[in-house]
Write an enzyme that holds these catalytic residues in place. Sequence first.
Site, PDB file in Angstrom:
ATOM      1  N   TYR A  37     -48.094 -13.793  20.291  1.00 27.17           N
ATOM      2  CA  TYR A  37     -47.576 -14.906  19.491  1.00 27.17           C
ATOM      3  C   TYR A  37     -48.654 -15.781  18.865  1.00 27.17           C
ATOM      4  O   TYR A  37     -48.356 -16.657  18.065  1.00 27.17           O
ATOM      5  CB  TYR A  37     -46.611 -15.746  20.332  1.00 27.17           C
ATOM      6  N   HIS A 115     -40.393 -10.365  12.993  1.00 27.81           N
ATOM      7  CA  HIS A 115     -40.773 -10.446  14.409  1.00 27.81           C
ATOM      8  C   HIS A 115     -42.261 -10.746  14.501  1.00 27.81           C
ATOM      9  O   HIS A 115     -43.050 -10.197  13.727  1.00 27.81           O
ATOM     10  CB  HIS A 115     -40.497  -9.123  15.137  1.00 27.81           C
TER      11      HIS A 115
END
Length: 178
Positions: A37, A115
Site C-alpha cells: 500500500y 486495486h
Amino acid sequence: MSAHNFTVTRSSNRKHLIAVIDGPNMSSLGKRSKKVYGNIQSLDELKECVRNFGEQLGVEVENFSSNHMGDILEYIHESAHRVDGYLINPAGLTTIGEGVRHALEDTELPVMEVHFSNIAAGAGAARGLGGGSIQSSFTHTATGICMGMRHYSYLAALTALTLALDDQSFLGSALAQS
C-alpha cells in the site's frame, strides 16, 4: 503526498464528473502493509490525491467510501443519473460484491476497477497480496482495470477513463455527448 505536474492532451474540454468508490477495509489505509500500500497514510490522503489529480486533468472527482455494501449500493443508485463514470476499489468486496457489480453494470456507465495490489499475482510477488492471487467478481464487466501500482492505479484509471469519455469512438457517441 506531494503534487506532481503533468500534461495530458484531451480531445474535449468537458468537465466530466467521476465517482471514486472505496470499499470495505480501505478505511485502514496507512495501517496496512507498506510493501503493498505504500506511504499513503489514510483514506482521506488518498481521496485528496485523486481529487487534486482530477483537477489537473480537468475532471471533477466525487469520493465515496464505506465499509458497508448497502451504503455503496445506495450511493451507486443515487449517483448513476449525474456521474459520467466510476472508479471502484471494491477492496473487501472484490470476490463477493455481486450486488455492487450488478448495480454498476445496470448504470450502463463506464467502470474502472482499481486495486493497490496486483490481485492476480501469486503469493510473495512484489505487489501481490500476502495470501496469493484472488479472482475479482468485478473484472468481467468492468470497462478496464488498473492494479498493482498502489495509489498510481487510481491516477492511471482516472486518466484512462477521462480520455475514453472524451473519445466518441471508444465508448460510443451517446456517452461522449451526454
